[in-house]
Write a protein that holds these residues in place. Structure first.
Motif, PDB file in Angstrom:
ATOM      1  N   PHE A  84       0.826  -1.206   0.000  1.00  0.00           N
ATOM      2  CA  PHE A  84       0.000   0.000   0.000  1.00  0.00           C
ATOM      3  C   PHE A  84       0.861   1.257   0.000  1.00  0.00           C
ATOM      4  CE2 PHE A  84      -2.146   3.470   2.196  1.00  0.00           C
ATOM      5  CZ  PHE A  84      -3.305   3.583   1.457  1.00  0.00           C
ATOM      6  N   TYR A  85       1.809   1.361   0.945  1.00  0.00           N
ATOM      7  CA  TYR A  85       2.635   2.566   1.036  1.00  0.00           C
ATOM      8  C   TYR A  85       3.537   2.717  -0.187  1.00  0.00           C
ATOM      9  CZ  TYR A  85       1.084   3.363   5.815  1.00  0.00           C
ATOM     10  OH  TYR A  85       0.324   3.629   6.926  1.00  0.00           O
ATOM     11  N   SER A  86       4.019   1.603  -0.706  1.00  0.00           N
ATOM     12  CA  SER A  86       4.847   1.672  -1.913  1.00  0.00           C
ATOM     13  C   SER A  86       4.049   2.220  -3.088  1.00  0.00           C
ATOM     14  CB  SER A  86       5.400   0.276  -2.245  1.00  0.00           C
ATOM     15  OG  SER A  86       6.215  -0.223  -1.212  1.00  0.00           O
ATOM     16  N   ALA A  87       2.793   1.781  -3.208  1.00  0.00           N
ATOM     17  CA  ALA A  87       1.951   2.244  -4.306  1.00  0.00           C
ATOM     18  C   ALA A  87       1.589   3.714  -4.157  1.00  0.00           C
ATOM     19  CB  ALA A  87       0.683   1.391  -4.389  1.00  0.00           C
ATOM     20  N   VAL A  88       1.260   4.141  -2.927  1.00  0.00           N
ATOM     21  CA  VAL A  88       0.933   5.550  -2.688  1.00  0.00           C
ATOM     22  C   VAL A  88       2.142   6.430  -3.028  1.00  0.00           C
ATOM     23  CG1 VAL A  88       0.437   7.270  -0.919  1.00  0.00           C
ATOM     24  CG2 VAL A  88      -0.874   5.161  -0.994  1.00  0.00           C
ATOM     25  N   THR A  89       3.327   6.027  -2.565  1.00  0.00           N
ATOM     26  CA  THR A  89       4.538   6.798  -2.839  1.00  0.00           C
ATOM     27  C   THR A  89       4.806   6.882  -4.331  1.00  0.00           C
ATOM     28  OG1 THR A  89       5.494   6.118  -0.721  1.00  0.00           O
ATOM     29  CG2 THR A  89       7.008   6.967  -2.370  1.00  0.00           C
ATOM     30  N   ALA A  90       4.640   5.762  -5.038  1.00  0.00           N
ATOM     31  CA  ALA A  90       4.843   5.764  -6.488  1.00  0.00           C
ATOM     32  C   ALA A  90       3.858   6.702  -7.179  1.00  0.00           C
ATOM     33  CB  ALA A  90       4.708   4.347  -7.036  1.00  0.00           C
ATOM     34  N   GLY A  91       2.617   6.727  -6.681  1.00  0.00           N
ATOM     35  CA  GLY A  91       1.623   7.623  -7.267  1.00  0.00           C
ATOM     36  C   GLY A  91       1.972   9.080  -7.062  1.00  0.00           C
ATOM     37  N   ILE A  92       2.434   9.429  -5.860  1.00  0.00           N
ATOM     38  CA  ILE A  92       2.845  10.810  -5.582  1.00  0.00           C
ATOM     39  C   ILE A  92       3.986  11.211  -6.511  1.00  0.00           C
ATOM     40  CG2 ILE A  92       3.868  12.352  -3.857  1.00  0.00           C
ATOM     41  CD1 ILE A  92       2.469  10.616  -1.700  1.00  0.00           C
ATOM     42  N   GLU A  93       5.001  10.331  -6.621  1.00  0.00           N
ATOM     43  CA  GLU A  93       6.153  10.637  -7.466  1.00  0.00           C
ATOM     44  C   GLU A  93       5.752  10.783  -8.926  1.00  0.00           C
ATOM     45  OE1 GLU A  93       9.565  10.643  -9.854  1.00  0.00           O
ATOM     46  OE2 GLU A  93       8.036   9.062  -9.951  1.00  0.00           O
ATOM     47  N   SER A  94       4.829   9.950  -9.375  1.00  0.00           N
ATOM     48  CA  SER A  94       4.374  10.022 -10.766  1.00  0.00           C
ATOM     49  C   SER A  94       3.767  11.386 -11.078  1.00  0.00           C
ATOM     50  CB  SER A  94       3.348   8.918 -11.033  1.00  0.00           C
ATOM     51  OG  SER A  94       2.761   9.052 -12.299  1.00  0.00           O
ATOM     52  N   ALA A  95       2.937  11.889 -10.158  1.00  0.00           N
ATOM     53  CA  ALA A  95       2.270  13.175 -10.377  1.00  0.00           C
ATOM     54  C   ALA A  95       3.238  14.339 -10.279  1.00  0.00           C
ATOM     55  CB  ALA A  95       1.135  13.352  -9.381  1.00  0.00           C
ATOM     56  N   THR A  96       4.097  14.318  -9.270  1.00  0.00           N
ATOM     57  CA  THR A  96       4.990  15.462  -9.056  1.00  0.00           C
ATOM     58  C   THR A  96       6.046  15.557 -10.148  1.00  0.00           C
ATOM     59  OG1 THR A  96       6.314  14.122  -7.513  1.00  0.00           O
ATOM     60  CG2 THR A  96       4.611  15.533  -6.577  1.00  0.00           C
ATOM     61  N   SER A  97       6.601  14.418 -10.571  1.00  0.00           N
ATOM     62  CA  SER A  97       7.620  14.460 -11.625  1.00  0.00           C
ATOM     63  C   SER A  97       7.028  14.927 -12.942  1.00  0.00           C
ATOM     64  CB  SER A  97       8.279  13.093 -11.792  1.00  0.00           C
ATOM     65  OG  SER A  97       7.336  12.113 -12.210  1.00  0.00           O
ATOM     66  N   ALA A  98       5.770  14.569 -13.192  1.00  0.00           N
ATOM     67  CA  ALA A  98       5.122  15.004 -14.430  1.00  0.00           C
ATOM     68  C   ALA A  98       4.972  16.519 -14.489  1.00  0.00           C
ATOM     69  CB  ALA A  98       3.748  14.342 -14.563  1.00  0.00           C
ATOM     70  N   ARG A  99       4.973  17.165 -13.315  1.00  0.00           N
ATOM     71  CA  ARG A  99       4.846  18.616 -13.254  1.00  0.00           C
ATOM     72  C   ARG A  99       6.176  19.308 -12.962  1.00  0.00           C
ATOM     73  NH1 ARG A  99       0.032  21.329 -12.599  1.00  0.00           N
ATOM     74  NH2 ARG A  99      -1.860  20.101 -12.910  1.00  0.00           N
TER      75      ARG A  99
END
Length: 342
Positions: A84-99
């Motif tokens: 769960f935490y790994s997936a949440v962290t990956a999601g945050i990184e995906s959004a922030t890096s895209a911006r």
């Protein structure tokens, strides 16, 4: 002698086209003073050579660090096994890096006070432009600290406070109803709830929701709490009152807790699913491949993290107002063998 960088720059584009770096900069940043044909020529050449904006220079121009912070008050090795935490962290990184932002991740083991020390250091050093908060506790004082540090923040949870923040909420009421309805439909007549740490606000909400729903169905309910680990799941199941009904079901707050309960039940010769059902509040590959496979709620944690990261960057860039809240869609139940489902 230092190796020459092969990364195309404004200067190299200017040299290639025989124009000044200032003209190239104006063209790339859509500033006045450059004719339309010349701007198109610069843009076409920039695409051809693979030029991309320098994130550090952009951050300096904005007066920002270009970083988003995330502190996990967890053992790093434990998190490496926690989907769960790994997936949440990956999601945050995906959004922030895209911006154009970088995710700065820190692990601490000293609890919220050590986490706050990290926030203070980041704010003093101007290391981050905002942070994402997880695992809100009852009476959590981190939001007030972050506001006093003038750090924008997004949180995942149902916290309500006077601070200026954005948040992503979960459909906990709907999810709780989905789980309880399922165990009742499968013929289970009691609920053994295994939660994570009792000081987490979301665990207290889940506990109250399941108590109320079980009472509404006329089935007994008991619970035990522990950390989000397999060992804690085994201990909590062992400590819980397993004789509260003829055929109870375990509802565990994570896949690792559910797996621990499954192993403890198997060690005691309890047949799953005929004598005991098991449901996890979080779905994962672990729940899918264990034997028997564990019925679970698919809550899409990656999307949850991605939404929080994107919302935080929008807040930092003044594209959304403080108080903006988005809800993660209700979870989908994935029935498996642990509750006698195909």
């Amino acid at each position: 002698m230092p190796r020459k960088s092969s990364r195309p720059t404004v200067a190299t584009i200017a040299h290639d086209l025989g124009i000044s770096p200032a003209t190239v900069s104006y063209a790339l940043n859509d500033k006045p003073g450059v004719s339309a044909p010349l701007r198109e020529r610069v843009l076409e050449h920039a695409r051809a050579v693979g030029w991309t904006p320098h994130s550090g220079a952009q951050a300096l121009r904005r007066g920002r660090s270009g970083n988003i912070g995330l502190v996990l008050v967890r053992d790093p090795e434990e998190v490496s096994r926690e989907p769960f935490y790994s997936a949440v962290t990956a999601g945050i990184e995906s959004a922030t890096s895209a911006r154009g932002y970088e995710l700065l991740l820190r692990f601490v083991r000293g609890g919220p006070d050590e986490e706050i020390d990290v926030f203070r250091a980041w704010a003093h050093q101007r290391r981050v432009d905002g942070v994402v908060l997880l695992d809100l506790a009852e009476g959590d004082h981190r939001p007030a600290i972050l506001e006093s540090l003038a750090l924008d923040f997004a949180l995942i949870g149902h916290y309500v406070g006077p601070e200026d923040f954005v948040k992503v909420t979960t459909a906990e009421s709907e999810d709780a109803r989905t789980v309880v309805d399922h165990i009742v439909e499968r013929g289970y007549d009691g609920c053994i709830q295994l939660t994570g740490p009792a000081d987490f606000a979301h665990e207290r909400r889940r506990l109250e929701l399941l108590r109320r729903l079980c009472a509404g169905h006329g089935i007994p309910h008991t619970h035990a709490s522990g950390s989000y680990t397999i060992d804690a799941g085994s201990r909590s199941f062992t400590q819980a009152n397993r004789d509260l009904s003829a055929r109870p079901a375990v509802i565990a707050s994570s896949d690792l807790l559910a797996l621990g309960a499954l192993r403890a039940a198997a060690d005691r010769g309890i047949d799953i699913p005929s004598e005991l059902g098991i449901v996890s509040w979080d779905d994962s590959l672990i729940a899918e491949v264990t034997a028997p496979a564990i019925t679970a709620l698919s809550r899409r944690p990656f999307e949850m993290g991605r939404t929080a990261g994107d919302l935080l960057v929008q807040r930092i860039d003044a594209q959304v107002a403080g108080g903006t809240a988005l809800q993660n869609p209700p979870a989908t139940l994935v029935p498996r063998r642990s509750t006698g489902a195909a």
